[in-house]
Scaffold this active site. Structure first.
Site, PDB file in Angstrom:
ATOM      1  N   ASP A 107       0.824  -1.214   0.000  1.00 28.81           N
ATOM      2  CA  ASP A 107       0.000   0.000   0.000  1.00 28.81           C
ATOM      3  C   ASP A 107       0.857   1.263   0.000  1.00 28.81           C
ATOM      4  O   ASP A 107       2.031   1.221   0.343  1.00 28.81           O
ATOM      5  CB  ASP A 107      -0.862   0.066   1.260  1.00 28.81           C
ATOM      6  CG  ASP A 107      -1.836  -1.098   1.397  1.00 28.81           C
ATOM      7  OD1 ASP A 107      -1.557  -2.180   0.877  1.00 28.81           O
ATOM      8  OD2 ASP A 107      -2.870  -0.902   2.046  1.00 28.81           O
ATOM      9  N   ASP A 132      -1.074  -2.413  -3.980  1.00 27.98           N
ATOM     10  CA  ASP A 132      -2.377  -2.514  -3.333  1.00 27.98           C
ATOM     11  C   ASP A 132      -3.006  -1.121  -3.223  1.00 27.98           C
ATOM     12  O   ASP A 132      -2.746  -0.272  -4.059  1.00 27.98           O
ATOM     13  CB  ASP A 132      -2.190  -3.197  -1.963  1.00 27.98           C
ATOM     14  CG  ASP A 132      -3.404  -4.005  -1.541  1.00 27.98           C
ATOM     15  OD1 ASP A 132      -4.494  -3.786  -2.087  1.00 27.98           O
ATOM     16  OD2 ASP A 132      -3.269  -4.854  -0.643  1.00 27.98           O
TER      17      ASP A 132
END
Ligand SMILES: *[C@@H]1O[C@H](CO)[C@@H](O)[C@H](O)[C@H]1NC(C)=O
Ligand SMILES: *[C@@H]1O[C@H](CO)[C@@H](O)[C@H](O)[C@H]1NC(C)=O
Ligand SMILES: *[C@@H]1O[C@H](CO)[C@@H](O)[C@H](O)[C@H]1NC(C)=O
Ligand SMILES: *[C@@H]1O[C@H](CO)[C@@H](O)[C@H](O)[C@H]1NC(C)=O
Ligand SMILES: *[C@@H]1O[C@H](CO)[C@@H](O)[C@H](O)[C@H]1NC(C)=O
Ligand SMILES: *[C@@H]1O[C@H](CO)[C@@H](O)[C@H](O)[C@H]1NC(C)=O
Length: 625
Positions: free
Chosen positions: A407, A426
């Site tokens: 992320d 992500d």
């Protein structure tokens, strides 16, 4: 073409000169770097060209494909070396699950499939310039550097390019917010293709018959879902940092880390940790836990630290600055700090490159740094009350995020994030808190999760703006209702993923704006919402998408589902019209492939150019103008 950014600087005069000027340029053949008031480059004497395996501890992976030199426009005869890094999928470790153990292969899906087979990698270099500069690129494979063979993304950068023999020159005007751009050669592109039309098809390759996912030939039955350079090359240009970002090494309160194996940072008495140029490592089964005294970590230009950093300081202002690199290359995917750093996913204890348990009210400034090849979410902090902490990120870069669960950084309330590059597997831009401003982001998205995420839990958030975003590449396999791929999306409830009755109607997402976005190449749809709370006054303004790609993949379809709140009397969530003058969802100046999508033009629905497929329950609660 619809263009959001225009370079305001005039072209650099020196590039207007003939190729002969460049032929005369003095080019240092060795490791000479620039260190003047207006230009700074750096180098690693222990560069290792190695596209297959982990590099030696004291070495830094060096591009096998590109050599770069840089000149300041004030003295364009002198080109100085700028080290070109390289990241490769899985860092050459194979699919291992125990750190340092090449035999510990395990079958956890890390979302890397054909990348190692096709030789995908990501090179990058960075330098500081307080003047116009010229980047000189030579391809080690002797490949074509003719400007006709070159694309610079975002294409709105519009830098002047020229060529001389084997070298490509790019003129980069000075910018006080720097540049983060990709240099691509048309003879070095890979078309990511799914195995078949439709959903849940993985990529296929036609390179190695003995490897997985091989097909003999590509044809129309294997749809293209993304196009990327095989050997990506990113260039990060930054202005010289302000004093507030550079600690004074001579101050007593500063600890200078010796090169090599890093130990003992948890026992320091100093408040600043300074990594001078050089190579540092922690090993794959530990990370740098800083003592409570340390509130500032500085990685000088040319500092390359293989490790991850955790703060224990309770100071109210924490910092991480410098133009060095923090690399996760020694860690296995999802390295779990509570389980010997093995690949066992834990949202709580899998290693973040940046973490800390910090005090309420504290803030964290990150500036200049590059995070390479994160094994999991790149950053999360703990605090007794996360609602009270903030982060200020600028001129920050994330590269080599080939693993899936990688992320972007968390943005707590009153955070400001700007001039940032993410290569991200992500959830990219995570808007989980109120009062957040994000601007001038450059994204390169791999195959999972949306660019901007606001789902997973019911949220009561407002005043969020994400603006001036350039998306260079995406390569989504398909669309998913529960985990929508889109410019902006909210995933279903993390704890109860199949239900549509677990919303919280006491919460509202409001005053939320996405503005000035461009997405180049094949892109996902505009929006995908599983509304876990009410939504009011969400604006999507001035969004340009080049292309949606193959319809069978449903990448490009925008969804907005209906959720209810079972706990509170089966109430249905609302979209807009709650507050006086409140609006639902307003889509304005949305373009796909040059076409303006609107109600009036009648081209918005799922069978038309806009591919918007909202539940009809919402009709009347949203507009497209
Ligand atoms: C540059 O090369 C010289 C000679 O090969 C070497 O002594 C020196 O350490 C190198 N400097 C850097 C910054 O790598
Ligand atoms: C963070 O520190 C606080 C004390 O300041 C402690 O109560 C809490 O358990 C810690 N959290 C984590 C996740 O370590
Ligand atoms: C909205 O968020 C921005 C960015 O954090 C902040 O500067 C501003 O004060 C916020 N506005 C309100 C009304 O809180
Ligand atoms: C959700 O539904 C899918 C099939 O629709 C099923 O495979 C999965 O096990 C379900 N998950 C949960 C948590 O109930
Ligand atoms: C949601 O946030 C708003 C604005 O900050 C606040 O007024 C309201 O009380 C919050 N609602 C709940 C249920 O916490
Ligand atoms: C949204 O913005 C409007 C106008 O700036 C303001 O009046 C309203 O209070 C804001 N709503 C929330 C929940 O912050």
């Amino acid at each position: 073409m619809h263009s959001l950014y225009q370079s305001t600087s005039p072209p650099i005069a020196v590039l207007a000169a003939t190729a002969a000027t460049f032929a005369e340029a003095r080019t240092y053949q060795d490791n000479a770097t620039a260190d003047t008031d207006t230009l700074k480059t750096w180098w690693h004497g222990t560069g290792e060209v190695n596209t297959k395996t982990a590099v030696e501890l004291g070495n830094v992976r060096q591009s096998h494909m590109y050599q770069i030199q840089v000149a300041g426009a004030s003295d364009a005869r002198d080109f100085y070396n700028s080290f070109v890094h390289e990241s490769i999928p899985r860092n050459g470790n194979g699919k291992i699950c125990n750190p340092g153990d090449s035999t510990s292969l395990c079958d956890v899906d890390d979302q890397i499939t054909i990348e190692t087979v096709i030789g995908a990698d990501m090179a990058w270099t960075q330098y500081l310039a307080d003047e116009d500069s010229i980047v000189k690129i030579v391809r080690s494979d002797g490949g074509d550097v003719d400007p006709d063979n070159v694309v610079i993304r975002p294409t709105t950068m519009d830098f002047e390019v020229s060529t001389d023999g084997e070298a490509l020159f790019i003129a980069v005007p000075f910018s006080d917010t720097g540049y983060r751009f990709s240099v691509e050669f048309k003879d070095n592109l890979w078309e990511y293709r799914n195995a078949a039309p439709g959903l849940r098809q993985g990529y296929v390759q036609n390179v190695d018959p003995s490897a997985d996912r091989y097909v003999e030939a590509f044809d129309d039955s294997v749809p293209i879902v993304g196009v990327e350079p095989i050997n990506a090359l990113l260039i990060f240009v930054s202005p010289f940092p302000e004093d507030q970002y550079v600690p004074d090494l001579s101050e007593e309160d500063t600890y200078e880390v010796p090169q090599g194996l890093v130990t003992g940072l948890d026992e320091l008495a100093e408040s600043k940790v300074y990594f001078p140029p050089g190579v540092y490592w922690l090993t794959g089964s530990t990370h740098a836990i800083l003592s409570e005294s340390v509130s500032w970590v500085y990685l000088a230009p040319g500092a390359y630290v293989k490790g991850a950093i955790e703060y224990r300081s309770q100071a109210s202002h924490l910092k991480a600055t410098g133009f060095g690199v923090l690399s996760g290359e020694q860690y296995v995917y999802q390295a779990n700090t509570a389980k010997g750093y093995t690949n066992i996913k834990s949202d709580l204890t899998s290693l973040r490159m940046w973490s800390g348990n910090i005090s309420n009210g504290a803030d964290w400034t990150i500036h200049g740094l590059t995070t390479n090849t994160p094994p999991f979410n790149s950053m999360d902090f703990h605090a007794n009350d996360l609602e009270t902490i903030s982060i200020f990120a600028s001129d920050y870069k994330q590269v080599g995020a080939f693993f899936g669960q990688t992320d972007g950084i968390q943005m707590y309330p009153f955070s400001h994030v700007h001039d940032v590059f993410y290569h991200v597997g992500d959830d990219g831009i995570k808007t989980y808190y109120s009062n957040v401003q994000v601007e001038r982001m450059t994204l390169w998205k791999t195959n999972n999760a949306p660019m901007v995420q606001f789902g997973w839990y019911s949220r009561n958030i407002s005043n969020i703006t994400v603006q001036d975003v350039e998306v260079l590449h995406t390569r989504y396999h398909d669309q998913s209702q529960l985990y929508p791929r889109a410019m902006i999306a909210s995933a279903i409830n993390y704890l109860d993923q199949n239900s549509t009755s677990n919303a919280n109607t006491e919460f509202t997402v409001s005053n939320y704006t996405l503005r000035n976005w461009r997405c180049e190449g094949i892109c996902p749809g505009l929006i995908g919402v599983n509304p876990l709370q009410n939504i009011d006054t969400m604006r999507l303004e001035n969004i340009w998408i080049e292309d949606f790609g193959d319809p069978s993949t449903q990448v490009g379809v925008s969804t907005f589902r209906v959720f209810t709140d079972e706990l509170r009397g089966n109430r249905t969530v609302t979209l807009g019209a709650k507050s006086p003058g409140g609006i639902g969802l307003a889509i304005q100046d949305f373009y796909v492939g040059g076409e303006h999508i609107s109600f009036e033009a009648g081209n918005w629905d799922v069978n038309s150019k806009g591919r918007i497929d909202f539940d009809e329950h919402w009709s009347g609660n949203w507009t497209a103008m």
